[in-house]
Design an enzyme around this catalytic site. Sequence first.
Site, PDB file in Angstrom:
ATOM      1  CB  THR A   1      38.792  47.631  43.572  1.00 39.26           C
ATOM      2  OG1 THR A   1      38.101  48.551  42.678  1.00 39.26           O
ATOM      3  CG2 THR A   1      40.292  47.690  43.426  1.00 39.26           C
ATOM      4  CG  ASP A   2      32.388  47.134  42.914  1.00 39.25           C
ATOM      5  OD1 ASP A   2      32.017  47.277  44.222  1.00 39.25           O
ATOM      6  OD2 ASP A   2      31.670  47.317  41.900  1.00 39.25           O
ATOM      7  CG  ASP A   3      33.634  40.938  42.089  1.00 40.69           C
ATOM      8  OD1 ASP A   3      32.620  40.303  42.271  1.00 40.69           O
ATOM      9  OD2 ASP A   3      33.444  41.710  40.954  1.00 40.69           O
TER      10      ASP A   3
ATOM     11  NE  ARG B   1      29.945  48.341  45.615  1.00 38.61           N
ATOM     12  CZ  ARG B   1      28.899  49.252  44.947  1.00 38.61           C
ATOM     13  NH1 ARG B   1      28.209  49.889  45.660  1.00 38.61           N
ATOM     14  NH2 ARG B   1      28.734  48.982  43.753  1.00 38.61           N
TER      15      ARG B   1
ATOM     16  CB  VAL C   1      31.035  43.125  47.691  1.00 43.46           C
ATOM     17  CG1 VAL C   1      29.853  42.323  47.691  1.00 43.46           C
ATOM     18  CG2 VAL C   1      30.762  44.416  47.043  1.00 43.46           C
TER      19      VAL C   1
END
Length: 655
Positions: A388-390, A466, A393
Amino acid sequence: MNFVSPIKADHGSLAASLDVAVASATTALLAARKEDGHWCFELEADATIPAEYVLLHHFLGEEPDLGLEAKIGRYLRRIQGEHGGWPLFHGGAFDISATVKAYYALKMIGDDPDAPHMVRAREAALAHGGAGEANVFTRIQLALFGQIPWRTIPSMPVEMILLPRWFPIHLSKMSYWARTVLAPLLVLMALKPQAKNPRGIGVPELFLPKGAKKPPKKKSHVKPGWAAFFGGLDVILKGADKAWPKKGRQRAIAEVVRFTTERLNGEDGLGAIYPAIANSVMMFRALGYAPDHPDYAVARRALAKLVVEKDDEAYCQPCVSPIWDTALAAHAMLETGDARAEAAAGEALRWLKPHQILDLEGDWAQERPGLRPGGWAFQYGNAHYPDTDDTAVVALAMDRLKPKLADGPSFEEPIRRALEWIEGMQSKNGGWGAFDADNTYHYLNNIPFADHGALLDPPTVDVTARCIGFLAQLGEPKDSPRMQAALRYLESEQLPDGSWFGRWGVNYIYGTWSALCALNAAGIEPSAPSMRKGAQWLVSIQNPDGGWGEDAASYKLDYAGHEPFSSVASQTAWALLGLMAAGEVDHPAVARGIEYLLKTQEEDGLWGQEYYTGGGFPRVFYLRYHGYPKYFPLWAMARYRNLKASNARQVAWGL
């Protein structure tokens, strides 16, 4: 706000210097692109990965590459700590596991045990209890080389792969990294193969003599009650080891092989991380696969691709970070307002677009069945394990740039699919984990095998932040149930001093930057208590030189508040971005931070940084992102310049 009074800056000269600095850093970052327009910087861990790579050659009995061994040896000797052993990060404390592996690798490649650096390492290891005090993964390495008996390793029967998903101890309840590392390891622990070890090298000198006094045990994350329960279970499993039905064991091994080969991932390897790939290679060899067997060969090539070989030194990366680097560098490019940079960001996002995983339901789907895929992974290829972070972003950058591109509409569907996937991955407590939803089986961190305390992937502040920023930038109302749950989670995690814990970056500076960006994006006013306290904490820990720094040792279990540390370029940038998100662009502390970045910028336009500011697993594994001091300081300087030159003082983006 009642902050300490910092040095007053001359904003006129500062603005002029900023123009030059931003242009220089932009040019340098543009030059660091790959030919197809993406970025991928080196990703360095500690001594354990290159040491394991050396040992792997000798486990397999391969003809060693003497030139590569010599280069890895020079690398290991250079990063040896003043304490005689090897740390987990630059300048860090002695670590017994890293020291045992590094010493063994150096002895394996021919270093004389009586050489001064080896004597210092051995004496330090013995002073810390010897190799018997190393963590489980190190002791498994020692067992594979016949240095300790397998009975000293916590039991994890391969048959657990056959257990139903409702069973309390199940691979699906563990994090993605634990899952991929453990699956082939179960086969190794069942078969108990011995390394080829053609040079016959052992390290008996790293063990304390029987009856020798050991140093006091360090504070542990393990709860006494759980330790007693799982300790008793381990005794039972060891007693039953030879009683497992042969057919059942064969079926379990076959299931692990199926699990592994389904996720083999080409030359990116199982899970696209070194330990899982290495275990898969050793598993294939233990099962009798020939080196030219397609599965064995592709896994072996995946390992080789992680090696960074230079003129004099070499090391092995734990994985690669092209999606993360490219997305973050694109954000920095977009912040500059430079036409060249904007064009480069467009090219980078076009490179990122086909890397979105749209047609494979990964392991995350076990907890979220029916949710359509739509995420990005961290590495070039890792389709079973997007995060989920990538994803947030990447999609944030696409949404920001889309209106400026002639082909902008082509990004609408990737953004929509990313949004759908991230919405579906929200956990019950309102937060987001990186790779799985609701991965909160905390009792598993108490099993003997989990002495590293990093078996899970629960929701964290930085990843949640994020995702909040992404949802907010795409128009999610502040009062929607989803956003309210996320904000409640975020604010509940704020510490009394105003900071937030940073799971994937070091540490409270990273977490606080992330949280403040999210709160701003969600429409929380700078005057809100959570914003004020976060900003006040950042200002309170600013160094006299104007920068910010935090030691990776801040992950210690007895953390009692920030301890001063040398200023670091990437952490300074995070603090600045956090303060600006909190509405403090005009605060003198921000000007002082910008001045710090200006005076530490190097001739090539970028910043040097040996300190590790990336988190792998707190207290166990840290990362030095070589890209962090290249794009984060540029991002912070460009944002400061933009806000000071405009009538607005609010950051308009989710990140």
